[in-house]
Design a protein around this motif. Structure first.
Motif, PDB file in Angstrom:
ATOM      1  N   LEU A  52       0.826  -1.211   0.000  1.00 48.20           N
ATOM      2  CA  LEU A  52       0.000   0.000   0.000  1.00 48.20           C
ATOM      3  C   LEU A  52       0.858   1.259   0.000  1.00 48.20           C
ATOM      4  CD1 LEU A  52      -2.951  -0.398   2.480  1.00 48.20           C
ATOM      5  CD2 LEU A  52      -3.053   0.316   0.105  1.00 48.20           C
ATOM      6  N   GLY A  53       1.901   1.254   0.842  1.00 45.32           N
ATOM      7  CA  GLY A  53       2.776   2.416   0.913  1.00 45.32           C
ATOM      8  C   GLY A  53       3.369   2.754  -0.442  1.00 45.32           C
ATOM      9  N   GLY A  54       3.823   1.717  -1.159  1.00 44.32           N
ATOM     10  CA  GLY A  54       4.408   1.922  -2.482  1.00 44.32           C
ATOM     11  C   GLY A  54       3.400   2.447  -3.480  1.00 44.32           C
ATOM     12  N   LEU A  55       2.198   1.861  -3.466  1.00 45.25           N
ATOM     13  CA  LEU A  55       1.172   2.278  -4.421  1.00 45.25           C
ATOM     14  C   LEU A  55       0.725   3.719  -4.157  1.00 45.25           C
ATOM     15  CD1 LEU A  55      -0.859  -1.034  -4.618  1.00 45.25           C
ATOM     16  CD2 LEU A  55       0.292   0.080  -6.530  1.00 45.25           C
ATOM     17  N   VAL A  58       3.056   6.208  -5.762  1.00 48.05           N
ATOM     18  CA  VAL A  58       2.930   6.485  -7.195  1.00 48.05           C
ATOM     19  C   VAL A  58       1.597   7.135  -7.531  1.00 48.05           C
ATOM     20  CG1 VAL A  58       4.500   4.642  -7.871  1.00 48.05           C
ATOM     21  CG2 VAL A  58       2.054   4.179  -7.797  1.00 48.05           C
ATOM     22  N   LEU A  59       0.609   6.998  -6.631  1.00 49.60           N
ATOM     23  CA  LEU A  59      -0.704   7.593  -6.916  1.00 49.60           C
ATOM     24  C   LEU A  59      -0.737   9.080  -6.576  1.00 49.60           C
ATOM     25  CD1 LEU A  59      -3.089   4.715  -5.770  1.00 49.60           C
ATOM     26  CD2 LEU A  59      -2.707   5.536  -8.096  1.00 49.60           C
TER      27      LEU A  59
ATOM     28  N   VAL B  23      -5.487  -2.545  -0.503  1.00 50.92           N
ATOM     29  CA  VAL B  23      -4.506  -2.895  -1.532  1.00 50.92           C
ATOM     30  C   VAL B  23      -5.210  -3.071  -2.871  1.00 50.92           C
ATOM     31  CG1 VAL B  23      -2.912  -4.685  -2.337  1.00 50.92           C
ATOM     32  CG2 VAL B  23      -2.801  -3.911   0.027  1.00 50.92           C
ATOM     33  N   LYS B  38       2.230   1.445 -13.943  1.00 48.27           N
ATOM     34  CA  LYS B  38       2.031   2.200 -12.707  1.00 48.27           C
ATOM     35  C   LYS B  38       1.985   1.229 -11.513  1.00 48.27           C
ATOM     36  CE  LYS B  38       0.714   6.526 -11.402  1.00 48.27           C
ATOM     37  NZ  LYS B  38       1.471   7.735 -11.751  1.00 48.27           N
ATOM     38  N   GLY B  42       4.623   1.055  -8.411  1.00 48.32           N
ATOM     39  CA  GLY B  42       4.223   1.068  -7.000  1.00 48.32           C
ATOM     40  C   GLY B  42       4.842  -0.091  -6.242  1.00 48.32           C
ATOM     41  N   ARG B  45       8.458   0.514  -5.585  1.00 52.40           N
ATOM     42  CA  ARG B  45       8.684   1.430  -4.456  1.00 52.40           C
ATOM     43  C   ARG B  45       8.448   0.722  -3.132  1.00 52.40           C
ATOM     44  NH1 ARG B  45       7.655   7.594  -5.904  1.00 52.40           N
ATOM     45  NH2 ARG B  45       7.922   7.427  -8.151  1.00 52.40           N
ATOM     46  N   ALA B  46       7.458  -0.171  -3.111  1.00 54.88           N
ATOM     47  CA  ALA B  46       7.239  -0.965  -1.901  1.00 54.88           C
ATOM     48  C   ALA B  46       8.493  -1.775  -1.600  1.00 54.88           C
ATOM     49  CB  ALA B  46       6.033  -1.883  -2.078  1.00 54.88           C
ATOM     50  N   LEU B  49      11.227   0.472  -0.279  1.00 56.13           N
ATOM     51  CA  LEU B  49      10.919   0.831   1.114  1.00 56.13           C
ATOM     52  C   LEU B  49      11.337  -0.312   2.037  1.00 56.13           C
ATOM     53  CD1 LEU B  49       9.516   2.764   3.140  1.00 56.13           C
ATOM     54  CD2 LEU B  49       7.380   1.602   2.651  1.00 56.13           C
TER      55      LEU B  49
END
Lengths: 166, 211
Positions: A52-55, A58-59, B23, B38, B42, B45-46, B49
């Motif tokens: 969720l943090g990653g999404l 980007v959102l 999610v 996209k 995401g 990036r997860a 992190l």
């Protein structure tokens, strides 16, 4: 290795030392067992939280937030700043430079204080990636709801305090 | 295989359903805005992190485990338990000042304190205090980036809020979810299947007997 990691390692070393002093290897093993039990409870939630943090990153682009805030002032600025922090992502190394640039661009102390507060108090990634996986939805959401109205309040009071001390 | 599925099914609770649904919404939103790229972005990036915190997270878990063991449940229940009242709220609010580190360390520690029998009010005060009054945040990040005046003005404005948030939070929790789970106060039994409490209690009473 950075300072925060060094401090963390130091704290763990002290805790392990204390455990050994209290009960030898047995105690250390028991402590590790506790760690594994917590991990077993939260690992799957953590995976979902990180996803969720990653999404969210980007959102919601960070530069958009800076644009919304700009050099606004007064009640409107404080209110926008109070809830812009909800969607701000990344650690302090990402968010503080953004806040600093907004401050430098001419935002008043009220909005800057409200933004700083909401970033820490109402960050959605903070809630979803960390608080809910570790503590469960009930207590994490209760805390979040209680804090919802605090950033504008702190923005106003903080602006007053700023006047006094500057 | 079957036991694996069973244990996975056992994990499914309100928290997991809530996160899973979010999610799903986020994936659909990313797909709608920018397609599969996209979504992948995401997930990447997860991943980054996770890459940046995994070592700290493991250390956080170990520290949480050791603290859970070193500080007896009875002590936590007395100082921060459901019956600790104003004292519990104040202790919860202001120990947060010296709690160092990011969420990867504070969350395992707070989860350990919660599972050892701390009350809802003190835990909410602790979470709020951590977000508002952390000294490390103030000194390492805010003052260098924003200067002393505005950082201190914010800090002063926030000083009295964590105990109030804890008190109001405990009342809201009781109103919405009913009486809080009693953990650690009645012989390590828990009446609620929520958070770490359900898995850590039995083991902790065992380990305490070993001391």
């Amino acid at each position: 290795m950075d300072l925060s990691l060094a401090i963390l390692i130091g704290m763990v070393a002290v805790a392990i030392g204390l455990a050994f002093w209290r009960g030898g290897w047995r105690q250390i093993l028991a402590g590790l067992k506790e760690a594994v039990l917590t991990f077993k409870t939260v690992w799957f939630r953590l995976i979902l939280g990180f996803t969720l943090g990653g999404l969210i990153q980007v959102l919601i682009p960070g530069d958009l937030i800076a644009e919304w805030l700009g050099p606004t002032s007064g009640i409107k600025g404080i209110l926008i700043a109070s809830y812009a922090g909800v969607v701000m992502t990344g650690g302090p190394y990402v968010s503080l430079p953004i806040v600093a640039s907004i401050y430098a661009a001419g935002a008043g102390p009220g909005p800057v204080i409200a933004l700083l507060t909401s970033m820490n108090l109402l960050s959605l990634p903070g809630l979803l990636t960390w608080a809910i996986p570790f503590l469960g939805a009930k207590i994490a959401l209760t805390r979040y709801i209680v804090c919802l109205f605090l950033p504008p309040l702190i923005g106003f009071v903080g602006a007053g305090v700023f006047e006094l001390i500057s | 295989m079957l036991t694996g599925i069973k244990s996975l099914l056992k994990k499914i609770d309100g928290t997991l359903i809530f996160l899973g649904a979010l999610v799903l919404v986020a994936v659909i939103a990313a797909q709608a805005i920018g397609g599969g790229d996209k979504v992948l972005d995401g997930l990447e990036r997860a991943g980054s992190l996770f890459e940046s915190v995994w070592l700290r997270l493991i250390l956080g878990f170990i520290l949480g485990g050791m603290i859970r063991l070193l500080i007896p449940s009875a002590l936590i229940a007395r100082w921060l338990g459901h019956t600790s009242g104003i004292r519990g709220l104040l202790i919860g609010s202001y120990i947060a000042i010296i709690m160092p580190g990011g969420p990867y360390i504070t969350m395992p520690v707070i989860a350990a304190i919660y599972s050892a029998g701390a009350g809802i009010g003190p835990i909410i005060a602790l979470l709020t205090g951590r977000a508002l009054l952390g000294l490390q945040m103030l000194i390492v990040w805010q003052i260098p980036f924003l200067g002393v005046e505005i950082s201190m003005a914010r800090y002063i404005a926030c000083l009295v809020l964590p105990p109030i948030a804890g008190m109001v939070g405990a009342a809201i929790y009781k109103l919405v979810f009913g009486p809080p789970p009693v953990v650690g106060e009645i012989g390590g039994q828990t009446t609620d299947a929520d958070p770490p409490s359900d898995t850590t209690d039995d083991a902790s009473s065992d380990s305490e007997n070993e001391v």
